[in-house]
Design an enzyme around this catalytic site. Structure first.
Site, short mmCIF file in Angstrom:
data_model
loop_
_atom_site.label_atom_id
_atom_site.label_comp_id
_atom_site.label_asym_id
_atom_site.label_seq_id
_atom_site.Cartn_x
_atom_site.Cartn_y
_atom_site.Cartn_z
N ASP A 1 -1.37 7.18 -2.14
CA ASP A 1 -0.36 6.00 -2.01
C ASP A 1 -0.89 5.15 -2.88
OD1 ASP A 1 0.68 3.84 -1.01
OD2 ASP A 1 0.65 4.74 1.05
N LYS B 1 6.88 -3.24 -1.77
CA LYS B 1 5.61 -4.27 -2.04
C LYS B 1 5.62 -4.66 -3.56
CE LYS B 1 5.11 -2.89 2.29
NZ LYS B 1 3.97 -1.76 2.55
N TYR C 1 -3.00 3.36 6.24
CA TYR C 1 -1.98 2.69 6.36
C TYR C 1 -1.53 3.00 7.83
CZ TYR C 1 2.74 0.50 6.50
OH TYR C 1 3.82 -0.01 6.85
N ARG D 1 24.39 10.83 -1.90
CA ARG D 1 23.42 11.11 -1.53
C ARG D 1 22.45 12.04 -2.28
NH1 ARG D 1 23.57 15.62 1.56
NH2 ARG D 1 25.17 15.10 2.79
C1 PLP Z 1 4.17 -0.77 3.42
C2 PLP Z 1 3.20 0.46 3.17
C3 PLP Z 1 3.86 1.94 3.54
C4 PLP Z 1 5.37 2.04 4.15
O1 PLP Z 1 6.26 1.42 3.26
P1 PLP Z 1 7.71 1.03 3.82
O2 PLP Z 1 8.38 0.68 2.63
O3 PLP Z 1 7.35 -0.13 4.91
O4 PLP Z 1 8.11 2.25 4.62
C5 PLP Z 1 3.05 2.71 2.92
N1 PLP Z 1 1.84 2.76 2.57
C6 PLP Z 1 1.32 1.52 2.14
C7 PLP Z 1 -0.14 1.39 1.65
C8 PLP Z 1 2.15 0.45 2.44
O5 PLP Z 1 1.64 -0.92 2.54
#
Ligand code: PLP
Length: 379
Positions: free
Chosen positions: A174, A199, A102, A49
């Site tokens: 982000d 992504k 998001y 962890r």
């Molecule tokens: C998908 C996404 C998230 C969240 O990520 P997860 O891996 O699904 O928890 C946050 N910000 C953006 C812009 C995203 O496309």
């Protein structure tokens, strides 16, 4: 001299294994590590962890790609978002978020953080003056996405870094939609970068993960403390899969961007399409800023259908190659209806998206096949 981006993606944090010579970092499937005498760890690991060598490879690689000094990997993008926000914010604090944030980030802020006494203001983050005007004495964080999801609005990251400096707030970006290949917010003055590695970084729609990257050591220590304390860490196989995807990030982003440019141009001309949201077009309000801070314009395109919500929903279920699914950034093209899918949680709020909106994540298939598929679905 710092290595180029593609070189870092393939080599940073990824050294041949000392004991076997294995070129690829092994999947260290272990929860614990033997000690040579009490408290005498061989390589600084005691429990997975807290730390795991496969995860360390990923964390070092991601830090190098974002030009940061510290990378911290999480089990999802939302776990990364939660950790960084909870390490910075305390009850009574305030943050600014995009008015088209998001959906999952909005839900975390609106449904969870407010319950802990945190306040927020949604603003149009493409307007630095609007962001500055939203800052209050108790504001601690400017949370920004660029391009935003799903409307592809562009924030001027250098201008917002100035606002953050003037107001003693932290600029957290982000960077999921752009990926570090297209844009490196820390180099533009941001304090922290957050990713959903699910992504583009992972890139193959086969693993969920997240990351926090920063050069602010104190902030990194706080996030690392939460990472270990709350334990939302990726397992070694997830870390390995993500790292495997990252190796090809530069090549993939080039092709995603080239394919998306073709798709956006075709949509622009289409009689059934009223608006195209794509920062690569000269008529996009954020085009100049995007051209200045991004290497290319990325693989995401959204558009509105002239015939309204049902027509938009129908397009999403008529494509053959564009798979109807949430998420984005994989090698395969995806299509979705944000209003009923990824952004359903924003219905009735300030952040509600147009009901006739369709979002596509343009993949790496032959672009002529993709064009034919999308145009047929619009017929
Ligand atoms: C998908 C996404 C998230 C969240 O990520 P997860 O891996 O699904 O928890 C946050 N910000 C953006 C812009 C995203 O496309």
């Amino acid at each position: 001299m710092t290595d180029g981006f593609a070189t870092r993606a393939i080599h940073a944090g990824q050294h041949p294994d000392e004991s076997t010579g294995s070129v690829i970092p092994p999947i260290h499937a272990t929860s614990t590590y033997t000690q040579d005498g009490v408290g005498n760890q061989r390589a600084g690991y005691e429990y997975s962890r807290t730390g795991n060598p496969t995860r360390t490879s990923l964390e070092e690689c991601l830090a190098a790609l974002e030009s940061g000094t510290r990378g911290l990997a999480f089990s999802s993008g939302m776990a990364a978002t939660d950790a960084v926000l909870r390490s910075v914010l305390r009850p009574g604090d305030h943050l600014v978020i995009p008015d088209d944030a998001y959906g999952g980030t909005f839900r975390l802020v609106d449904k969870v953080l407010t319950g802990w006494g945190v306040e927020y203001t949604p603003v149009r983050i493409s307007d630095p003056d609007a962001v500055r005007a939203a800052v209050r004495p108790n504001t601690k964080v400017l949370w920004v996405e660029s391009p935003t999801n799903p409307l592809l609005n562009i924030a001027d990251l250098a201008a917002l870094a100035e606002v953050a400096g003037e107001t003693s707030t932290k600029l957290i970006v982000d960077n999921t939609f752009a990926s570090p290949y297209l844009q490196q917010p820390l180099r533009l003055g941001a304090d922290v970068v957050v990713h959903s590695t699910t992504k583009y970084l992972g890139g193959h729609s086969d693993v969920v993960g997240g990351a926090v990257i920063t050069s602010d050591e104190e902030l990194a220590d706080g996030v690392a403390f939460l990472q270990n304390t709350t334990g939302a860490v990726p397992g070694p196989f997830d870390a390995w899969l993500t790292l495997r995807g990252v190796k090809t990030l530069a090549a993939r982003m080039e092709q995603h961007s080239a394919n998306a440019a073709r798709i956006a141009a075709a949509l622009h001309e289409h009689p059934k399409v009223t608006r195209v949201f794509y920062p690569g077009h000269a008529d996009h309000p954020g085009h100049e800023v995007a051209a200045g801070q991004m290497r290319r314009f990325g693989g995401m395109v959204s558009f509105t259908h002239a015939d309204g919500e049902q027509a938009a929903v129908d397009v999403c279920s008529r494509t053959r190659l564009f798979t109807l699914a949430e998420s984005l950034g994989g090698v395969e093209s995806l299509i979705e209806h944000p209003g009923r899918m990824t952004h359903a949680s924003t219905t009735g709020s300030l952040l509600q998206v147009p009901s006739e909106l369709v979002r596509v994540s343009v993949g790496l298939e032959d672009v002529d096949d993709l064009l034919e598929d999308l145009l047929a679905a619009l017929e």
